[in-house]
Design an enzyme around this catalytic site. Structure first.
Site, PDB file in Angstrom:
ATOM      1  N   CYS A   1      25.654 -95.130  11.087  1.00  0.00           N
ATOM      2  CA  CYS A   1      26.393 -94.149  11.058  1.00  0.00           C
ATOM      3  C   CYS A   1      26.606 -93.175  12.416  1.00  0.00           C
ATOM      4  CB  CYS A   1      27.329 -93.845  10.075  1.00  0.00           C
ATOM      5  SG  CYS A   1      26.951 -92.558   9.529  1.00  0.00           S
TER       6      CYS A   1
ATOM      7  N   ARG B   1      39.155 -88.777   5.997  1.00  0.00           N
ATOM      8  CA  ARG B   1      38.312 -88.914   5.140  1.00  0.00           C
ATOM      9  C   ARG B   1      38.221 -87.405   3.965  1.00  0.00           C
ATOM     10  NH1 ARG B   1      32.582 -90.541   6.654  1.00  0.00           N
ATOM     11  NH2 ARG B   1      32.989 -90.968   3.967  1.00  0.00           N
TER      12      ARG B   1
ATOM     13  N   VAL C   1      18.135 -83.210   7.278  1.00  0.00           N
ATOM     14  CA  VAL C   1      18.948 -84.173   6.664  1.00  0.00           C
ATOM     15  C   VAL C   1      18.950 -85.278   6.609  1.00  0.00           C
ATOM     16  CG1 VAL C   1      20.209 -84.733   4.597  1.00  0.00           C
ATOM     17  CG2 VAL C   1      19.594 -82.421   4.121  1.00  0.00           C
TER      18      VAL C   1
ATOM     19  N   ASP D   1      26.546 -81.245   5.287  1.00  0.00           N
ATOM     20  CA  ASP D   1      28.216 -81.243   5.295  1.00  0.00           C
ATOM     21  C   ASP D   1      28.830 -79.961   5.699  1.00  0.00           C
ATOM     22  OD1 ASP D   1      27.501 -83.589   4.443  1.00  0.00           O
ATOM     23  OD2 ASP D   1      28.450 -83.888   2.251  1.00  0.00           O
TER      24      ASP D   1
ATOM     25  N   ARG E   1      21.084 -93.829   7.289  1.00  0.00           N
ATOM     26  CA  ARG E   1      21.259 -93.891   5.755  1.00  0.00           C
ATOM     27  C   ARG E   1      21.147 -95.227   5.416  1.00  0.00           C
ATOM     28  NH1 ARG E   1      26.819 -91.091   5.784  1.00  0.00           N
ATOM     29  NH2 ARG E   1      26.404 -90.397   3.930  1.00  0.00           N
ATOM     30  N   PRO E   2      19.970 -95.567   4.819  1.00  0.00           N
ATOM     31  CA  PRO E   2      19.203 -97.040   4.188  1.00  0.00           C
ATOM     32  C   PRO E   2      19.696 -96.918   2.826  1.00  0.00           C
ATOM     33  CG  PRO E   2      17.334 -95.283   4.831  1.00  0.00           C
ATOM     34  CD  PRO E   2      17.929 -95.290   5.560  1.00  0.00           C
ATOM     35  N   VAL E   3      19.043 -97.925   2.291  1.00  0.00           N
ATOM     36  CA  VAL E   3      19.870 -97.918   0.827  1.00  0.00           C
ATOM     37  C   VAL E   3      18.685 -97.595   0.031  1.00  0.00           C
ATOM     38  CG1 VAL E   3      22.381 -97.776   0.825  1.00  0.00           C
ATOM     39  CG2 VAL E   3      20.851-100.048   0.860  1.00  0.00           C
ATOM     40  N   ASP E   4      17.375 -97.765   0.627  1.00  0.00           N
ATOM     41  CA  ASP E   4      16.272 -98.303  -0.318  1.00  0.00           C
ATOM     42  C   ASP E   4      15.807 -97.769  -1.377  1.00  0.00           C
ATOM     43  OD1 ASP E   4      15.558 -96.506   1.443  1.00  0.00           O
ATOM     44  OD2 ASP E   4      13.669 -96.239   0.915  1.00  0.00           O
ATOM     45  N   GLN E   5      15.868 -96.792  -1.817  1.00  0.00           N
ATOM     46  CA  GLN E   5      15.830 -96.091  -2.569  1.00  0.00           C
ATOM     47  C   GLN E   5      17.166 -96.649  -4.189  1.00  0.00           C
ATOM     48  OE1 GLN E   5      13.417 -94.007  -2.992  1.00  0.00           O
ATOM     49  NE2 GLN E   5      13.344 -94.227  -1.283  1.00  0.00           N
TER      50      GLN E   5
ATOM     51  N   ARG F   1      30.960 -95.419   3.530  1.00  0.00           N
ATOM     52  CA  ARG F   1      29.528 -96.143   3.022  1.00  0.00           C
ATOM     53  C   ARG F   1      29.616 -95.749   1.140  1.00  0.00           C
ATOM     54  NH1 ARG F   1      25.291 -96.193   5.602  1.00  0.00           N
ATOM     55  NH2 ARG F   1      24.353 -95.567   3.774  1.00  0.00           N
TER      56      ARG F   1
ATOM     57  N   LYS G   1      35.680 -84.127  -2.786  1.00  0.00           N
ATOM     58  CA  LYS G   1      36.030 -86.052  -1.802  1.00  0.00           C
ATOM     59  C   LYS G   1      33.731 -86.270  -3.098  1.00  0.00           C
ATOM     60  CE  LYS G   1      33.796 -87.361   2.229  1.00  0.00           C
ATOM     61  NZ  LYS G   1      32.775 -87.664   1.686  1.00  0.00           N
ATOM     62  N   ASN G   2      33.314 -85.666  -2.216  1.00  0.00           N
ATOM     63  CA  ASN G   2      31.998 -86.291  -2.789  1.00  0.00           C
ATOM     64  C   ASN G   2      31.327 -86.606  -4.267  1.00  0.00           C
ATOM     65  OD1 ASN G   2      31.631 -86.459  -0.486  1.00  0.00           O
ATOM     66  ND2 ASN G   2      30.041 -85.313   0.217  1.00  0.00           N
TER      67      ASN G   2
HETATM   68  C1  LIG Z   1      29.851 -89.772  -0.889  1.00  0.00           C
HETATM   69  C2  LIG Z   1      28.787 -88.095  -0.985  1.00  0.00           C
HETATM   70  O1  LIG Z   1      28.544 -88.107  -1.827  1.00  0.00           O
HETATM   71  N1  LIG Z   1      28.150 -87.812   0.771  1.00  0.00           N
HETATM   72  C3  LIG Z   1      26.987 -87.284   0.448  1.00  0.00           C
HETATM   73  C4  LIG Z   1      25.987 -87.890   0.218  1.00  0.00           C
HETATM   74  O2  LIG Z   1      25.301 -88.313   1.190  1.00  0.00           O
HETATM   75  P1  LIG Z   1      24.419 -90.207   0.899  1.00  0.00           P
HETATM   76  O3  LIG Z   1      24.133 -90.014  -1.010  1.00  0.00           O
HETATM   77  O4  LIG Z   1      24.388 -90.728   1.879  1.00  0.00           O
HETATM   78  O5  LIG Z   1      23.040 -89.230   1.023  1.00  0.00           O
HETATM   79  P2  LIG Z   1      21.764 -89.654   0.848  1.00  0.00           P
HETATM   80  O6  LIG Z   1      21.318 -87.997  -0.243  1.00  0.00           O
HETATM   81  O7  LIG Z   1      21.231 -90.670   0.460  1.00  0.00           O
HETATM   82  O8  LIG Z   1      20.601 -89.265   1.855  1.00  0.00           O
HETATM   83  C5  LIG Z   1      19.980 -88.111   2.759  1.00  0.00           C
HETATM   84  C6  LIG Z   1      19.246 -88.843   3.681  1.00  0.00           C
HETATM   85  O9  LIG Z   1      18.246 -89.371   2.990  1.00  0.00           O
HETATM   86  C7  LIG Z   1      18.224 -90.882   3.549  1.00  0.00           C
HETATM   87  N2  LIG Z   1      18.261 -91.592   2.753  1.00  0.00           N
HETATM   88  C8  LIG Z   1      19.072 -91.853   1.239  1.00  0.00           C
HETATM   89  C9  LIG Z   1      18.885 -93.037   0.737  1.00  0.00           C
HETATM   90  C10 LIG Z   1      18.295 -94.161   0.911  1.00  0.00           C
HETATM   91  O10 LIG Z   1      18.285 -94.993  -0.267  1.00  0.00           O
HETATM   92  N3  LIG Z   1      16.735 -93.904   1.719  1.00  0.00           N
HETATM   93  C11 LIG Z   1      16.897 -92.630   2.842  1.00  0.00           C
HETATM   94  O11 LIG Z   1      16.285 -93.020   3.720  1.00  0.00           O
HETATM   95  C12 LIG Z   1      19.390 -91.169   4.585  1.00  0.00           C
HETATM   96  O12 LIG Z   1      18.748 -92.010   5.479  1.00  0.00           O
HETATM   97  C13 LIG Z   1      19.866 -89.210   4.707  1.00  0.00           C
HETATM   98  O13 LIG Z   1      18.599 -88.924   5.739  1.00  0.00           O
HETATM   99  O14 LIG Z   1      24.642 -86.646   0.292  1.00  0.00           O
HETATM  100  C14 LIG Z   1      24.727 -85.888   1.673  1.00  0.00           C
HETATM  101  C15 LIG Z   1      23.701 -85.374   1.540  1.00  0.00           C
HETATM  102  O15 LIG Z   1      24.025 -84.301   1.350  1.00  0.00           O
HETATM  103  C16 LIG Z   1      26.006 -85.314   2.475  1.00  0.00           C
HETATM  104  O16 LIG Z   1      26.231 -85.062   3.784  1.00  0.00           O
HETATM  105  C17 LIG Z   1      26.943 -86.846   2.005  1.00  0.00           C
HETATM  106  O17 LIG Z   1      28.294 -86.066   2.535  1.00  0.00           O
HETATM  107  C1  LIG Z   2      29.165 -87.068   5.510  1.00  0.00           C
HETATM  108  C2  LIG Z   2      29.888 -86.602   4.587  1.00  0.00           C
HETATM  109  O1  LIG Z   2      30.483 -87.621   4.360  1.00  0.00           O
HETATM  110  P1  LIG Z   2      30.325 -89.422   3.656  1.00  0.00           P
HETATM  111  O2  LIG Z   2      28.281 -89.825   2.836  1.00  0.00           O
HETATM  112  O3  LIG Z   2      30.717 -90.347   2.885  1.00  0.00           O
HETATM  113  O4  LIG Z   2      30.109 -90.013   4.858  1.00  0.00           O
HETATM  114  C3  LIG Z   2      30.946 -85.429   4.760  1.00  0.00           C
HETATM  115  O5  LIG Z   2      31.132 -85.853   3.336  1.00  0.00           O
HETATM  116  O6  LIG Z   2      29.891 -84.560   5.133  1.00  0.00           O
END
Ligand SMILES: CC(=O)N[C@H]1[C@@H](OP(=O)(O)OP(=O)(O)OC[C@H]2O[C@@H](n3ccc(=O)[nH]c3=O)[C@H](O)[C@@H]2O)O[C@H](CO)[C@@H](O)[C@@H]1O
Ligand SMILES: C=C(OP(=O)(O)O)C(=O)O
Length: 434
Positions: free
Chosen positions: A117, A398, A328, A306, A122-126, A93, A22-23
């Protein structure tokens, strides 16, 4: 209401085949938007609700998408729209991953701001910091992120504060069509990042360093369609490894790639689980008694978040005191209360959970709080006394294809029902057979 009903007590035996990841597939589908020439063909695609959702996002953006027999074709050669509305981002997301492609291809993108969630804010600032470094003007307001660039994005040097998987993917996609070279430091090293980089390179991109902490992306002026096979799902594979171990079973997980799951295998070995590499996969043999251990989730190659809830099920069955520390996501312990409903001796202490095992687990009605919790509660149900009913299966769908059928094929006493009458019939039948 749909439920999984599982009666504990069966040792699992046999072979289970793992789906495409999936990822890995979600970012790859988002990346197809970069191809202004030719179609992309993606193979080994799992039939997950998330895949249907991202396909809808692409159709909304004006791409043609066909999905049949685990194969997706995408034609994104027409002019694309720029907006991914909230109805999609709310469901999943990962919809935010179309931002990098749209910005690179159109010079503009408007994406609904993903909310928090069940597992964290889960911000997207980066992600946004990366786009800004490449020359985009980013505005956040009215629940949307608006990004725009004059002309092409420009190659830049970008340091991520944390090796975010999504930010690495989104910025990497954007950089493939930027003018000049982008160097990204402190990036994620997950196998899914490597799969995405391989896909992008097959489209004509120049991405180097995937799987290490630094990526170097030389921008090109155009990308084309290609054919790509998605890597096996290491989290689904891991979930079945735990299913084998928790029941003292003997299961071949076909498609499992040991190098993708090395931290998980190491920790399960510490608990006494035996692994044997076989052709096309991994044989997992559960011991008579499981040993307690400590686990800390970390970015890859550390222990994956995960797999945290599934390992919690396994540690509930282990002898002694274990501790799991989640580094994480700040809120990924919602399933703990559900395990307590099953008589699990488990408590939260800050960012850690302390588990005293072995708990004599009892069947109960429990609600999945996220997709991995859905799987983890089902795993606990495999050894609980009596019937465990897992609800909120939209989360499970999902990330897992046919989860209950795969467990049933290994010998689990498990059904998925969609009504109260069906639920009563299943329980009566199971009682008669018992
Ligand atoms: C679709 C997908 O591939 N999902 C995976 C992806 O989620 P996702 O890509 O959302 O996970 P990230 O690695 O970005 O997030 C990890 C941490 O970084 C923080 N963060 C992230 C981005 C940002 O701009 N700012 C920030 O603070 C997040 O809130 C979180 O605490 O990687 C996670 C960590 O291995 C997995 O649990 C998810 O299954
Ligand atoms: C947290 C997960 O996925 P997503 O980032 O799609 O919510 C996951 O696959 O366990």
């Amino acid at each position: 209401m749909e439920k999984i009903i599982v009666r504990g007590g069966q040792r699992l035996k046999g072979t289970v085949r793992v789906e495409g990841a999936k990822n890995a597939v979600l970012p790859v589908i988002a990346a197809t938007l970069l191809a202004s020439k030719g179609k992309c063909e993606i193979l080994n695609v799992p039939e997950l609700s998330d895949v249907y959702t991202i396909n809808e996002v692409l159709r909304f953006l004006n791409a043609d998408v066909d999905f049949e027999n685990n194969r997706i074709t995408v034609d994104a050669t027409r002019d694309l729209n720029i907006e991914a509305p909230f109805e999609y981002v709310r469901k999943m997301r990962a919809s935010v991953l179309v931002m990098g492609s749209l910005l690179a291809r159109n010079g503009k993108a408007k994406i609904a701001l993903p909310g928090g969630c069940a597992i964290g804010s889960r911000p997207v600032d980066q992600h946004l910091k990366g786009f800004e470094a490449m020359g985009a003007k980013v505005k956040v307001g009215n629940g949307y992120i608006d990004a725009e660039v004059d002309g092409r994005l420009k190659g830049a040097k970008i340091y991520l504060d944390f090796p975010s998987v999504g930010a690495t993917e989104n910025i990497m996609m954007a950089a493939t069509l930027a003018e000049g070279t982008t160097i990204m430091e402190n990036v994620a090293k997950e196998p899914e990042i490597v799969d995405l980089a391989n896909f992008l390179n097959s489209m004509g991109a120049k991405v180097r360093g995937a799987g290490t902490g630094t990526l170097r992306i030389e921008g090109v002026s155009e990308l084309h369609g290609c054919k790509h096979d998605i890597i096996p799902d290491r989290i689904e594979a891991g979930t079945f490894m735990v299913a084998a171990a928790i029941t003292g079973g003997d299961v071949i997980v076909e498609g499992a790639v040991p190098e993708h799951s090395s931290s998980l295998i190491a920790k399960m070995e510490e608990m006494g689980v035996k692994f044997e590499e076989v052709e096309n996969g991994l044989r997992v043999i559960g011991p008579e008694k499981l040993k307690a251990i400590d686990i800390k989730t970390m970015p890859h190659p550390g222990f994956p978040t995960d797999m945290q809830s599934q390992m919690m099920s396994l540690l509930l069955a282990a002898e002694g005191t274990s501790m799991i520390t989640e580094t994480v996501f700040e809120n990924r312990f919602m399933h703990v209360e559900e395990f307590r409903r099953m008589n699990g001796d488990i408590k939260i202490e800050g960012r850690s959970v302390v588990i005293n095992g072995p708990s004599s687990l009892q069947g109960a009605e429990v609600a999945a709080t996220d997709l991995r919790a859905a799987a983890a509660l089902t795993l606990a149900g495999l050894i609980a006394d009596g019937y465990t009913r897992v609800t909120e299966l939209k989360h499970l769908d999902r990330g897992y294809v046919n989860f209950h059928n795969k467990l049933a094929a290994l010998g689990a006493d498990i059904e998925r029902v969609s009504s109260m009458e069906q639920e009563q019939t299943v329980i009566l039948e199971q009682i008669k057979e018992a």
